[in-house]
Design a protein around this motif. Structure first.
Motif, mmCIF file in Angstrom:
data_model
loop_
_atom_site.group_PDB
_atom_site.id
_atom_site.type_symbol
_atom_site.label_atom_id
_atom_site.label_comp_id
_atom_site.label_asym_id
_atom_site.label_seq_id
_atom_site.Cartn_x
_atom_site.Cartn_y
_atom_site.Cartn_z
ATOM 1 N N VAL A 1 -40.000 -44.265 -9.462
ATOM 2 C CA VAL A 1 -39.654 -43.391 -8.508
ATOM 3 C C VAL A 1 -38.693 -44.645 -7.725
ATOM 4 N N ALA A 2 -39.165 -45.580 -7.254
ATOM 5 C CA ALA A 2 -38.433 -46.415 -6.571
ATOM 6 C C ALA A 2 -36.942 -46.908 -6.999
ATOM 7 N N THR A 3 -37.119 -47.009 -8.254
ATOM 8 C CA THR A 3 -35.777 -47.598 -8.995
ATOM 9 C C THR A 3 -34.702 -46.394 -8.888
ATOM 10 N N ILE A 4 -35.284 -45.356 -9.369
ATOM 11 C CA ILE A 4 -34.554 -44.160 -9.604
ATOM 12 C C ILE A 4 -34.055 -43.722 -7.946
ATOM 13 N N VAL A 5 -34.889 -43.911 -7.176
ATOM 14 C CA VAL A 5 -34.252 -43.548 -5.674
ATOM 15 C C VAL A 5 -32.943 -44.479 -5.414
ATOM 16 N N VAL A 6 -33.403 -45.751 -5.597
ATOM 17 C CA VAL A 6 -32.402 -46.668 -5.192
ATOM 18 C C VAL A 6 -30.834 -46.345 -5.771
ATOM 19 N N ILE A 7 -31.122 -46.290 -7.149
ATOM 20 C CA ILE A 7 -29.799 -46.160 -8.005
ATOM 21 C C ILE A 7 -29.159 -44.712 -7.409
ATOM 22 N N GLY A 8 -29.996 -43.951 -7.297
ATOM 23 C CA GLY A 8 -29.346 -42.362 -7.009
ATOM 24 C C GLY A 8 -28.729 -42.620 -5.854
ATOM 25 N N ILE A 9 -29.376 -43.267 -4.669
ATOM 26 C CA ILE A 9 -28.676 -43.015 -3.320
ATOM 27 C C ILE A 9 -27.639 -44.266 -3.313
ATOM 28 N N THR A 10 -27.687 -45.208 -3.738
ATOM 29 C CA THR A 10 -26.334 -46.237 -3.813
ATOM 30 C C THR A 10 -25.141 -45.662 -4.694
ATOM 31 N N ARG A 11 -25.457 -45.262 -5.849
ATOM 32 C CA ARG A 11 -24.621 -44.971 -6.833
ATOM 33 C C ARG A 11 -23.813 -43.466 -6.462
ATOM 34 N N GLU A 12 -24.693 -42.521 -6.117
ATOM 35 C CA GLU A 12 -24.153 -41.244 -6.036
ATOM 36 C C GLU A 12 -24.430 -40.604 -4.743
ATOM 37 N N LEU A 13 -25.752 -40.553 -4.093
ATOM 38 C CA LEU A 13 -25.945 -39.449 -2.970
ATOM 39 C C LEU A 13 -25.516 -40.023 -1.701
ATOM 40 N N GLY A 14 -25.605 -41.463 -1.534
ATOM 41 C CA GLY A 14 -25.097 -42.170 -0.210
ATOM 42 C C GLY A 14 -23.667 -41.627 -0.068
ATOM 43 N N PRO A 15 -22.730 -42.121 -1.078
ATOM 44 C CA PRO A 15 -21.173 -42.043 -0.924
ATOM 45 C C PRO A 15 -21.167 -40.436 -0.828
ATOM 46 N N VAL A 16 -21.582 -39.670 -1.581
ATOM 47 C CA VAL A 16 -21.235 -38.163 -1.712
ATOM 48 C C VAL A 16 -21.430 -37.425 -0.616
ATOM 49 N N THR B 1 -37.845 -51.408 -6.386
ATOM 50 C CA THR B 1 -36.552 -51.075 -5.683
ATOM 51 C C THR B 1 -35.431 -52.080 -6.031
ATOM 52 N N PHE B 2 -35.637 -53.577 -5.906
ATOM 53 C CA PHE B 2 -34.791 -54.491 -6.025
ATOM 54 C C PHE B 2 -34.786 -54.949 -7.255
ATOM 55 N N ASP B 3 -35.735 -54.796 -8.074
ATOM 56 C CA ASP B 3 -35.689 -55.590 -9.309
ATOM 57 C C ASP B 3 -34.472 -55.077 -10.168
#
Ligand SMILES: Nc1ncnc2c1ncn2[C@@H]1O[C@H](COP(=O)(O)OP(=O)(O)O)[C@@H](O)[C@H]1O
Ligand SMILES: [Mg+2]
Lengths: 264, 260
Positions: B88-103, B190-192
């Motif tokens: 969960v933590a890993t997918i959330v951070v990748i989803g947010i940084t790569r995609e959902l944050g910017p879009v 999240t950060f690993d």
């Protein structure tokens, strides 16, 4: 119509056969006009006859489809970039709707041509702006107001102050008194006459207010159907038997000018 | 006539499209060239940065917070189906940084800022304020368009960086408070697996979206005609075209970064 200008030998501004169309609609169909140096020419004519378009063509805000516009004998149709900007610096324009910048207050509006256009220091430009405001009868506290807080007459006065702020050689006034009460109109007329006489500027004014035209004009030109159909002095205007001019000057509904009501 | 004859209709549409594309390309080229040539109006740029950056913070922050929260919930549901809850933590951070944050950040700012730019510049156009600029020896591209383009291109990455942090925080709150993750484990997960490229690609997207938003707002405003109705149409067009261009360019940029 060919004009026979009895202006000084080389006119400051000279339009020859200027044409402008919007889509299928021809607005200017060959305008010929000469404005002598230091002269005040008033262009009269009905609404929608292309008076504002004519001024915008001279200023380069619109590109005419044909014809030539000379300023001091130099062709200005089609010039661009720095050449255009250098030419613009010699012009001042009072827009029909005042066109004050509503994000800036009054003194910033008046000094805009100095600060943004000529990189003058704000403090210095502010002093000049306040002096110009005083010239059009507005006190220094008006300087801090925003255009939306002003009445129509005050907006026109601020626009006038802005148009003269850079002491331009050539000033255009587009319907400076339209929509104002007769007293305020006369105030504006006097301001135009005084400031222009002081500055020695060459001016072209547009109006359909005959009292205003009589007051400001050295010469009057009448535009109808996209052409200058008559021009002369105020005395010549009163003496002329040109039916178009007579109808306009006396404001009659009957005559050769049939208003196209749908396009008015 | 043109409506009846299908060939003429096609010709009309093609011509209109070509004209439009050509005008837009010229506008964009002019805007860019004025961004890099003196004089630069620093005061206007500062003002626009404040309007675009600072005043968009609440809406972007709220969007990011709830997106991060809902993302944690949804991914938990999905991943628990094959016992991979720790992802969960890993997918959330990748989803947010790569995609959902910017879009999502870009789309929210498009709604706010592109509309405001189109309305302001459109009103200036129909009230002849843009003509007035020219007669006062000021280039409207330089004074109106360039500061907005510069400010939006610079501020969107800042906004999106904030959105990334808040989004991850939203996931963290739901993960630890509702889903029962351990605080330290969630942070570690999240950060690993987060890579620098994830954040960089998100910020590059944000800068491109900022550029798109400002160009679309200015272009539609600049071309508006005919009073309040024209300004209204320009505003709608600005938001719709900016949003669509954000989504299309998002795919293109993602593909560009995909190999990396
Ligand atoms: N930008 C434009 N696009 C299309 N038509 C225009 C434009 N500007 C002016 N016109 C048309 O040109 C005609 C003359 O306008 P204008 O010069 O403003 O008249 P006026 O003599 O009252 O100042 C009007 O019919 C107007 O509809
Ligand atoms: Mg007019």
């Amino acid at each position: 119509m060919t004009p026979s200008p009895d202006t000084t030998d080389s006119p400051k501004i000279s339009l020859r056969g200027v044409t402008k169309r919007f889509g299928a609609k021809t607005v200017l169909s060959g305008v010929d006009l000469d404005v002598g140096k230091g002269q005040s020419v008033v262009v009269i004519g009905g609404s929608g006859t292309g008076k504002s378009v004519m001024l915008k063509c001279v200023l380069g805000l619109m590109r005419p489809d044909g014809g030539s516009i000379l300023v001091d004998g130099k062709e200005t149709v089609g010039i661009k970039g720095s050449e255009r900007e250098a030419m613009m610096r010699r012009f001042g324009m009072l827009f029909q709707g005042a066109a004050l910048f509503d994000s800036l207050n009054v003194w910033q509006n008046v000094s805009f041509g100095l600060t943004a256009g000529r990189n003058m220091k704000r403090a210095e430009a502010r002093d000049i702006a306040l002096a110009k405001l005083a010239r059009v009868g507005l006190s220094a506290d008006v300087g801090a107001l925003f255009p939306s807080e002003l009445s129509g007459g005050m907006q026109k006065r601020v626009a006038l102050a802005r148009a003269i702020a850079t002491d331009p050689e050539i000033i255009f006034f587009d319907e400076p008194t339209t929509g104002l009460d007769p007293i305020m109109s006369d105030v504006i007329n006097n301001l135009i006459v005084d400031t222009v006489k002081d500055m020695g500027a060459t001016t072209v004014s547009i109006t359909h207010d005959m009292a205003s035209a009589r007051k400001i004009a050295d010469r009057i030109a009448m535009i109808y159907k996209g052409q200058i159909i008559w021009h002369g002095t105020v005395e010549e205007m009163d003496a002329t038997d040109n039916p178009y001019v007579q109808q306009f000057v006396h404001g009659r509904a009957e005559g050769p000018i049939s208003m196209e009501i749908r396009h008015a | 006539m043109t409506l009846i004859n299908p060939l003429a209709l096609i010709g009309h549409v093609v011509l209109a499209f070509a004209t439009h594309t050509g005008n837009f390309t010229i506008f964009t080229g002019k805007a860019i060239s004025h961004c890099v040539r003196a004089p630069i109006y620093l005061r206007s740029i500062g003002r626009q940065m404040l309007i675009i950056g600072y005043f968009s913070l609440p809406v972007v922050g709220l969007t990011a917070l709830f997106t991060g929260m809902v993302l944690a919930l949804q991914i938990y549901i999905g991943s628990s189906r094959f016992n991979a809850e720790s992802a969960v933590a890993t997918i959330v951070v990748i989803g947010i940084t790569r995609e959902l944050g910017p879009v999502l950040g870009g789309l929210m700012v498009a709604g706010r800022v592109a509309a405001a730019m189109a309305a302001e510049i459109g009103t200036m156009r129909v009230t002849e304020q843009i003509d007035a600029l020219t007669t006062l020896s000021t280039n409207p591209f330089k004074y109106l368009v360039a500061p907005r383009v510069i400010a939006a291109t610079l501020m969107l990455p800042c906004l999106v960086l904030v959105a990334m942090i808040i989004g991850v925080l939203g996931g963290y709150i739901v993960g630890t408070q509702k889903l029962g993750f351990n605080y330290a484990t969630y942070l570690k997960n999240t950060f690993d697996y987060l890579e620098v490229m994830d954040v960089i690609s998100g910020l590059v997207k944000a800068a491109v979206f900022g550029f798109i938003i400002a160009i679309m707002g200015c272009y539609n405003g600049y071309r508006s005609r005919g009073g309040a109705q024209g300004v209204g149409a320009a505003t709608t067009n600005a938001v719709v075209s900016a949003s669509i261009m954000i989504l299309i360019s998002n795919y293109l940029i993602t593909e560009l970064f995909f190999a990396k």
